[in-house]
Write a protein that holds these residues in place. Sequence first.
Motif, PDB file in Angstrom:
ATOM      1  N   GLY A  14      31.967  37.621  18.875  1.00 53.52           N
ATOM      2  CA  GLY A  14      30.531  37.982  19.356  1.00 53.52           C
ATOM      3  C   GLY A  14      31.226  37.762  20.843  1.00 53.52           C
ATOM      4  O   GLY A  14      30.848  38.222  22.020  1.00 53.52           O
ATOM      5  N   ALA A  15      31.596  36.116  21.292  1.00 51.05           N
ATOM      6  CA  ALA A  15      31.961  35.594  22.584  1.00 51.05           C
ATOM      7  C   ALA A  15      32.403  36.599  23.124  1.00 51.05           C
ATOM      8  O   ALA A  15      33.446  37.200  24.088  1.00 51.05           O
ATOM      9  CB  ALA A  15      32.051  34.453  22.499  1.00 51.05           C
ATOM     10  N   ILE A  16      33.312  36.661  22.524  1.00 46.07           N
ATOM     11  CA  ILE A  16      35.095  37.447  22.658  1.00 46.07           C
ATOM     12  C   ILE A  16      34.889  39.017  23.270  1.00 46.07           C
ATOM     13  O   ILE A  16      35.066  39.997  24.232  1.00 46.07           O
ATOM     14  CB  ILE A  16      35.977  38.153  21.689  1.00 46.07           C
ATOM     15  CG1 ILE A  16      36.703  35.950  21.923  1.00 46.07           C
ATOM     16  CG2 ILE A  16      37.279  38.718  22.299  1.00 46.07           C
ATOM     17  CD1 ILE A  16      37.799  36.666  20.389  1.00 46.07           C
ATOM     18  N   SER A  17      33.879  39.123  22.951  1.00 43.40           N
ATOM     19  CA  SER A  17      33.164  40.865  23.255  1.00 43.40           C
ATOM     20  C   SER A  17      32.757  40.814  24.129  1.00 43.40           C
ATOM     21  O   SER A  17      33.025  41.671  24.989  1.00 43.40           O
ATOM     22  CB  SER A  17      32.105  41.849  21.865  1.00 43.40           C
ATOM     23  OG  SER A  17      32.225  42.213  21.626  1.00 43.40           O
ATOM     24  N   ASP A  18      31.679  39.978  25.042  1.00 37.50           N
ATOM     25  CA  ASP A  18      30.854  39.249  25.994  1.00 37.50           C
ATOM     26  C   ASP A  18      32.195  39.468  26.756  1.00 37.50           C
ATOM     27  O   ASP A  18      31.725  39.685  28.348  1.00 37.50           O
ATOM     28  CB  ASP A  18      29.597  38.210  25.504  1.00 37.50           C
ATOM     29  CG  ASP A  18      28.982  39.492  24.930  1.00 37.50           C
ATOM     30  OD1 ASP A  18      28.553  40.214  25.062  1.00 37.50           O
ATOM     31  OD2 ASP A  18      27.940  38.512  24.347  1.00 37.50           O
ATOM     32  N   TYR A  19      33.083  38.080  26.248  1.00 39.50           N
ATOM     33  CA  TYR A  19      33.608  38.346  27.753  1.00 39.50           C
ATOM     34  C   TYR A  19      34.282  39.478  28.203  1.00 39.50           C
ATOM     35  O   TYR A  19      34.363  39.775  29.294  1.00 39.50           O
ATOM     36  CB  TYR A  19      35.116  36.701  27.204  1.00 39.50           C
ATOM     37  CG  TYR A  19      34.442  35.757  27.608  1.00 39.50           C
ATOM     38  CD1 TYR A  19      33.353  35.580  28.149  1.00 39.50           C
ATOM     39  CD2 TYR A  19      34.240  34.538  25.413  1.00 39.50           C
ATOM     40  CE1 TYR A  19      32.559  33.846  27.576  1.00 39.50           C
ATOM     41  CE2 TYR A  19      33.876  33.505  25.796  1.00 39.50           C
ATOM     42  CZ  TYR A  19      32.866  33.439  26.393  1.00 39.50           C
ATOM     43  OH  TYR A  19      32.482  31.618  26.460  1.00 39.50           O
ATOM     44  N   ASP A  20      35.070  40.556  26.875  1.00 44.27           N
ATOM     45  CA  ASP A  20      35.539  41.469  27.652  1.00 44.27           C
ATOM     46  C   ASP A  20      34.806  42.245  28.115  1.00 44.27           C
ATOM     47  O   ASP A  20      35.721  43.052  29.435  1.00 44.27           O
ATOM     48  CB  ASP A  20      35.987  42.128  26.167  1.00 44.27           C
ATOM     49  CG  ASP A  20      36.933  41.818  25.451  1.00 44.27           C
ATOM     50  OD1 ASP A  20      37.555  41.282  25.628  1.00 44.27           O
ATOM     51  OD2 ASP A  20      36.873  42.096  23.791  1.00 44.27           O
ATOM     52  N   LYS A  21      33.866  42.621  27.832  1.00 47.39           N
ATOM     53  CA  LYS A  21      32.977  43.074  28.930  1.00 47.39           C
ATOM     54  C   LYS A  21      32.751  42.533  30.050  1.00 47.39           C
ATOM     55  O   LYS A  21      32.346  43.450  31.112  1.00 47.39           O
ATOM     56  CB  LYS A  21      31.472  43.529  28.329  1.00 47.39           C
ATOM     57  CG  LYS A  21      30.605  44.644  28.941  1.00 47.39           C
ATOM     58  CD  LYS A  21      30.835  45.841  28.908  1.00 47.39           C
ATOM     59  CE  LYS A  21      30.448  46.790  29.401  1.00 47.39           C
ATOM     60  NZ  LYS A  21      30.586  48.104  29.846  1.00 47.39           N
ATOM     61  N   ALA A  22      32.273  41.360  30.369  1.00 49.32           N
ATOM     62  CA  ALA A  22      32.191  40.459  31.655  1.00 49.32           C
ATOM     63  C   ALA A  22      33.907  40.718  32.755  1.00 49.32           C
ATOM     64  O   ALA A  22      33.230  41.105  34.123  1.00 49.32           O
ATOM     65  CB  ALA A  22      32.151  39.457  31.470  1.00 49.32           C
ATOM     66  N   ILE A  23      34.432  40.990  32.308  1.00 49.89           N
ATOM     67  CA  ILE A  23      36.200  41.114  32.464  1.00 49.89           C
ATOM     68  C   ILE A  23      36.159  42.892  32.552  1.00 49.89           C
ATOM     69  O   ILE A  23      37.062  43.012  34.423  1.00 49.89           O
ATOM     70  CB  ILE A  23      37.279  40.693  31.547  1.00 49.89           C
ATOM     71  CG1 ILE A  23      37.239  38.647  31.659  1.00 49.89           C
ATOM     72  CG2 ILE A  23      38.326  41.016  32.257  1.00 49.89           C
ATOM     73  CD1 ILE A  23      37.969  38.166  30.292  1.00 49.89           C
ATOM     74  N   GLU A  24      35.341  42.952  32.717  1.00 47.40           N
ATOM     75  CA  GLU A  24      35.840  45.048  32.482  1.00 47.40           C
ATOM     76  C   GLU A  24      35.186  44.985  33.411  1.00 47.40           C
ATOM     77  O   GLU A  24      35.563  45.839  34.872  1.00 47.40           O
ATOM     78  CB  GLU A  24      35.185  45.818  31.267  1.00 47.40           C
ATOM     79  CG  GLU A  24      34.997  47.063  31.716  1.00 47.40           C
ATOM     80  CD  GLU A  24      34.893  47.867  30.316  1.00 47.40           C
ATOM     81  OE1 GLU A  24      33.757  49.004  30.310  1.00 47.40           O
ATOM     82  OE2 GLU A  24      35.184  47.362  28.872  1.00 47.40           O
ATOM     83  N   ILE A  25      34.056  44.777  33.740  1.00 42.80           N
ATOM     84  CA  ILE A  25      32.842  44.741  35.092  1.00 42.80           C
ATOM     85  C   ILE A  25      33.536  44.279  35.957  1.00 42.80           C
ATOM     86  O   ILE A  25      33.652  44.550  37.551  1.00 42.80           O
ATOM     87  CB  ILE A  25      31.167  44.062  34.672  1.00 42.80           C
ATOM     88  CG1 ILE A  25      30.443  45.261  33.654  1.00 42.80           C
ATOM     89  CG2 ILE A  25      31.111  44.606  36.340  1.00 42.80           C
ATOM     90  CD1 ILE A  25      29.805  44.516  33.524  1.00 42.80           C
ATOM     91  N   ASN A  26      34.280  42.390  35.977  1.00 43.79           N
ATOM     92  CA  ASN A  26      34.345  41.915  37.697  1.00 43.79           C
ATOM     93  C   ASN A  26      36.102  41.650  36.693  1.00 43.79           C
ATOM     94  O   ASN A  26      36.626  40.593  36.035  1.00 43.79           O
ATOM     95  CB  ASN A  26      33.740  40.613  37.749  1.00 43.79           C
ATOM     96  CG  ASN A  26      34.283  39.845  38.530  1.00 43.79           C
ATOM     97  OD1 ASN A  26      35.195  40.388  39.061  1.00 43.79           O
ATOM     98  ND2 ASN A  26      33.423  39.197  38.681  1.00 43.79           N
TER      99      ASN A  26
END
Length: 362
Positions: A260-272
């Motif tokens: 779940g953490a990786i999924s959220d980090y993926d999204k954060a990196i996609e945005i920034n």
Amino acid sequence: MTYKVTEDGNISTVFLDGEIDKSYTLLKEVELIEPNNQEVLIQKATIYSKKNQHKKAIKILEKSLSFIDDPTEVWMLLGMENMMTSNYFEAQKFFKKCLSLDPEDIQTLYNLIYCNDQIKEYGKSIEVLNYILNINPYNESAWLELGKQYLKINKKSEALTSFDFAIISEEKFSGAYVEKAKILEEKGDIIEAIENYQITLQIEDESSYIVNRIANCYEKVGNYKEAIHAFSQAILIDEFHSVAYYNRGFAKFNLNDYEGAISDYDKAIEINPQYGIAYFNRGVSRYHLGDFEGALSDYTQSIAINVDDADGYLNRGLLYFEIGNDKFACKDLSKAASLGNQFSASWLKSDEGKWCLSISSD
């Protein structure tokens, strides 16, 4: 530009319509009719200001002070022109004059405080604010600014009191609740900080910034489930809030939900895509899942974004040890030590780690 001459020969109105050069020519003609017309001089000064010729604007405005009856508008303009040329001491003088006639003029107050801030004269801002509050003790904006000035000189207790008085003056003053909550959060009074943040949400529309701060508070006391719930609210308000995704990922990591953490980090990196710490923490999560290749890639990307990332070098170095690449491991630990990482520095000096120094220098 248009202008009107009244029956007695006075010019009553001058307007600018964006054609600066034509306007200036017409103003010169009008000035021949009435050389001491305040409105004409102000419009000329405005034209010079628009052309970034602020010194000429100041000269004209100063000239007008010798014959006008009400200098308030000219004082304000002189303050602005001096502020735009970074002559903050001179700008202060004119903004103070305006405030002496109208202590309730909030915009002038902000301008004066800005000038004081630029030259770090926070004490003068405090003096002016106290003067205004002596005239009107229920000026909530002045109380808020007073609190902010106290924070700049690290007087947190006085700042907190000022924010309280701002709230007493206007119980729906959301800005004061936010500033108060920040101090309480920093002091460790987390529950009270959350209460003040929540009050702002009752006063104004939901703000992802405020909800994110509430979530951070829950995280600070280890209540990761509530933190995740709050971060999710922040994301619902702003789906491009990279920090909320990152923070929710961190909370999930602390609950051992690495995927779940990786999924959220993926999204954060996609945005920034330049979110270095998100790469680093995704690397840590991947490491816990046994994805050493993915972790190595993330640590490397974190270092690429922040070349002084001591923790990135440390983690990558330790991972190199685990996969048997001692040479790269020693180089990374030496780099981490040079960047101030105490663990790396101590280990390299120990009997256990001395051998690494010779390898890293190859």
